[in-house]
Design an enzyme around this catalytic site. Structure first.
Site, mmCIF file in Angstrom:
data_model
loop_
_atom_site.group_PDB
_atom_site.id
_atom_site.type_symbol
_atom_site.label_atom_id
_atom_site.label_comp_id
_atom_site.label_asym_id
_atom_site.label_seq_id
_atom_site.Cartn_x
_atom_site.Cartn_y
_atom_site.Cartn_z
ATOM 1 N N LYS A 169 14.630 48.413 -4.500
ATOM 2 C CA LYS A 169 15.453 47.975 -5.638
ATOM 3 C C LYS A 169 14.862 48.598 -6.899
ATOM 4 C CE LYS A 169 16.022 45.550 -8.870
ATOM 5 N NZ LYS A 169 16.290 46.067 -10.246
ATOM 6 N N GLU A 244 1.891 44.681 -8.807
ATOM 7 C CA GLU A 244 1.237 45.588 -9.756
ATOM 8 C C GLU A 244 1.845 45.299 -11.116
ATOM 9 O OE1 GLU A 244 -1.217 47.289 -8.947
ATOM 10 O OE2 GLU A 244 -1.033 47.811 -6.826
ATOM 11 N N CYS A 278 1.297 50.957 -17.787
ATOM 12 C CA CYS A 278 0.554 49.717 -17.521
ATOM 13 C C CYS A 278 -0.946 49.943 -17.661
ATOM 14 C CB CYS A 278 0.881 49.225 -16.121
ATOM 15 S SG CYS A 278 0.671 50.510 -14.877
ATOM 16 N N GLU A 378 0.672 42.860 -24.019
ATOM 17 C CA GLU A 378 1.020 44.241 -23.692
ATOM 18 C C GLU A 378 2.189 44.677 -24.582
ATOM 19 O OE1 GLU A 378 2.976 45.052 -19.873
ATOM 20 O OE2 GLU A 378 1.364 46.486 -19.508
HETATM 21 P P1 NAD Z 1 10.338 44.278 -15.325
HETATM 22 O O1 NAD Z 1 9.356 43.321 -14.775
HETATM 23 O O2 NAD Z 1 11.289 43.810 -16.335
HETATM 24 O O3 NAD Z 1 11.227 44.877 -14.129
HETATM 25 C C1 NAD Z 1 10.660 45.502 -13.002
HETATM 26 C C2 NAD Z 1 11.660 45.439 -11.859
HETATM 27 O O4 NAD Z 1 11.862 44.082 -11.486
HETATM 28 C C3 NAD Z 1 13.036 45.995 -12.208
HETATM 29 O O5 NAD Z 1 13.565 46.670 -11.093
HETATM 30 C C4 NAD Z 1 13.831 44.726 -12.497
HETATM 31 O O6 NAD Z 1 15.210 44.886 -12.321
HETATM 32 C C5 NAD Z 1 13.245 43.782 -11.467
HETATM 33 N N1 NAD Z 1 13.438 42.353 -11.763
HETATM 34 C C6 NAD Z 1 13.661 41.774 -12.970
HETATM 35 N N2 NAD Z 1 13.816 40.429 -12.819
HETATM 36 C C7 NAD Z 1 13.680 40.167 -11.494
HETATM 37 C C8 NAD Z 1 13.722 38.973 -10.713
HETATM 38 N N3 NAD Z 1 13.936 37.784 -11.273
HETATM 39 N N4 NAD Z 1 13.534 39.057 -9.384
HETATM 40 C C9 NAD Z 1 13.282 40.247 -8.807
HETATM 41 N N5 NAD Z 1 13.260 41.424 -9.487
HETATM 42 C C10 NAD Z 1 13.439 41.373 -10.816
HETATM 43 O O7 NAD Z 1 9.476 45.509 -15.811
HETATM 44 P P2 NAD Z 1 9.990 46.820 -16.557
HETATM 45 O O8 NAD Z 1 10.381 46.434 -17.932
HETATM 46 O O9 NAD Z 1 10.981 47.538 -15.701
HETATM 47 O O10 NAD Z 1 8.640 47.679 -16.571
HETATM 48 C C11 NAD Z 1 7.645 47.480 -17.497
HETATM 49 C C12 NAD Z 1 6.555 46.580 -16.960
HETATM 50 O O11 NAD Z 1 6.033 47.091 -15.739
HETATM 51 C C13 NAD Z 1 5.345 46.487 -17.872
HETATM 52 O O12 NAD Z 1 4.939 45.153 -18.035
HETATM 53 C C14 NAD Z 1 4.267 47.261 -17.156
HETATM 54 O O13 NAD Z 1 2.966 46.892 -17.445
HETATM 55 C C15 NAD Z 1 4.619 47.057 -15.746
HETATM 56 N N6 NAD Z 1 4.085 48.152 -14.926
HETATM 57 C C16 NAD Z 1 3.024 47.915 -14.102
HETATM 58 C C17 NAD Z 1 2.480 48.933 -13.346
HETATM 59 C C18 NAD Z 1 1.323 48.719 -12.414
HETATM 60 O O14 NAD Z 1 1.159 49.520 -11.509
HETATM 61 N N7 NAD Z 1 0.527 47.689 -12.579
HETATM 62 C C19 NAD Z 1 3.017 50.200 -13.440
HETATM 63 C C20 NAD Z 1 4.096 50.422 -14.289
HETATM 64 C C21 NAD Z 1 4.624 49.365 -15.018
#
Ligand code: NAD
Length: 473
Positions: A169, A244, A278, A378
């Protein structure tokens, strides 16, 4: 204008049941460049069913067959590298050098998993027992927008290497990149249903995958907030969960550091992926006795960094991914000023040289206290905080005083000292005088930066369950 009206289920591109249309925008121009038709919960269920059907045969493939499949996937993604690079720059706004790296990273993770699989010990001994590492089942892989293809391919590589089938997804905001990568993966000709890719909203498709009883494993990369929701949802069916999440990584500049090396490293670590990383080193810890010297050098260096057109090879920082993300970064810059931090570079608004686009001025605050909001939350943009410390003990205490623990950086002229500091940092990875990535090493967070590890043997292990056979020998 690209119209994306297919999702990938059971080895075929099919029309989703979901009907919602979502605009895709070039963040450097704010122009609509595409429209994606989003999948819904029913599509997610269909994808899970396909992956479940495929699991029985796929989980019994042997190591050599899976290595061969990973190599085919790798070759197929390499073949689409230019198209992927174009999509990354157009839809995400990555500066060209970063975009090229990202496009290559997507294929690299597949071949790296193949190489780990060569030596992975699926069968071990424990006393008189034989221990067999068995694939968990259908994996749900939920990925963010800040490295769409890299996360899709990386999670898929580990799941397939382990013998799991998958439902991916991706973020709805990266549908063009997802289309390119899905077409590439399809070209590799894997058995139908082994992987399925359904772009939809998190609250519908993501939530369905997180709750579905036929999903045995979840691997999620994204925000800490959503990660916690997923963990709660997954608890009902006791899924294995890898998370992650976010970070607030420290760059610890020790008092013996060579600032001509430490300053560019701190900036590269902080502004990586236009600040939307991240692992970005967003808290720069500097010895108070050398603060003025450090500030002088870093302000001069920041003045050389261009935030603007991602297609200009001189650009170091591209736009924020969306207007919402731009607003969020602006909010944090205002908050830093209100909380009394001293702005030494950048600030609110767009850089002078750009009209349209969600560009942020590369921003540095000094005199930041570790309890200020800009040092705790963040920001996910090019906004860095310099925090002064007295002695090394205080530097370590500040570095660890955060709910996060994803990555840390240590700069020093003395490797022994740097190692001693690294040993006391609560983070999944500590990089000493380097920004190099090591794909064989585990990656993941301490504390609220996540649960579990990706990459290398640890990454494959996350999709396996040990089974002990007694009396088998
Ligand atoms: P997000 O958490 O908003 O979304 C990530 C994914 O989760 C998307 O596909 C989104 O559609 C899905 N999602 C949202 N709500 C959900 C739910 N209730 N149930 C299941 N899935 C759901 O994150 P983002 O804005 O897309 O990305 C930025 C974030 O990702 C930042 O906080 C960043 O730190 C983190 N990030 C972490 C890593 C790592 O490896 N630790 C790497 C890259 C980004």
């Amino acid at each position: 204008m690209q119209i994306i009206d297919r999702i990938y289920i059971d080895g075929a591109f099919v029309t989703p049941h979901g009907e919602e249309l979502f605009d895709l925008v070039n963040p450097a121009t704010e122009r609509v460049i595409g429209r994606v038709r989003l999948a819904d919960a029913q599509d997610a269920r269909r994808a899970v069913a396909a992956a479940k059907r495929a699991f029985s045969a796929f989980s019994r493939t042997d190591r050599r067959e899976r290595i061969d499949m990973l190599k085919r996937l790798h070759a197929a993604v390499v073949a689409k590298e230019d198209a992927l690079f174009e999509a990354i720059v157009e839809e995400y706004g990555a500066p060209v050098s970063r975009g090229r790296w990202m496009a290559r990273h997507a294929s690299n993770v597949l071949i790296e998993a193949a190489s780990v699989l060569e030596d992975y010990a699926f069968v071990r001994e424990a006393g008189t027992a034989r221990v067999v590492m068995q694939p968990l089942g259908v994996a749900g892989l939920i990925t963010p927008w800040n490295s769409d293809a890299g996360f899709i391919c990386g999670k898929l590589a580990a799941a397939l290497a382990a013998g799991c089938t998958a439902v991916v997804k991706p973020s709805e905001m990266s549908a063009i990149q997802t289309r390119v990568v899905t077409e590439a993966l399809h070209d590799a000709g894997l058995p139908a249903g082994v992987f399925n890719i359904v772009t939809g909203r998190g609250e519908t498709v993501g939530a369905e995958i997180s709750a579905h009883p036929d999903i045995a494993k979840l691997s999620f990369t994204g925000s800490t907030r959503v990660g916690k929701t997923i963990l709660r949802t997954a608890a009902d069916t006791l899924k294995r969960v890898t998370l992650e999440l976010g970070g607030k990584s420290p760059t610890i500049v020790l008092d013996d550091a060579d600032f001509d090396a430490a300053v560019p490293l701190a900036l590269d670590a902080g502004f990586m992926n236009s600040g939307q990383a991240c692992i970005a080193g967003t808290r720069i810890l500097v010895p108070r006795a050398r603060l003025a010297e450090f500030e002088h050098k870093i302000v001069r260096a920041v003045a050389q960094i261009q935030s603007g057109d991602p297609r200009d090879p001189r650009t170091g920082i591209g736009p924020m991914v969306s207007g919402k993300q731009w607003e969020r970064v602006q909010h944090y810059i205002r908050m830093g000023i209100e909380e009394g931090a001293r702005l030494i570079a950048g600030g609110e608004g767009r850089p002078d040289n750009v009209g349209a686009g969600w560009f942020v001025r590369p921003t540095l605050f000094s005199d930041v206290r570790n309890d200020m909001t800009i040092a705790r939350e963040e920001i996910f943009g090019p906004v860095l905080s310099i925090i002064a410390y007295g002695d090394t003990e205080e530097a370590i205490a500040i570095a660890n005083d955060t709910p996060y623990g994803l990555q840390a950086y240590v700069c020093s002229s003395d490797t022994v000292r740097a190692n001693a500091v690294a040993a006391r940092i609560e983070a999944g990875r500590v990089l000493i005088n380097t920004l190099a990535h090591e794909p064989a090493a585990p990656f993941g967070g301490f504390k609220q930066s996540g649960i579990g590890r990706e990459y290398g043997a640890f990454g494959i292990e996350a999709f396996l369950e040990p089974k002990a056979l007694l009396g088998a020998r």
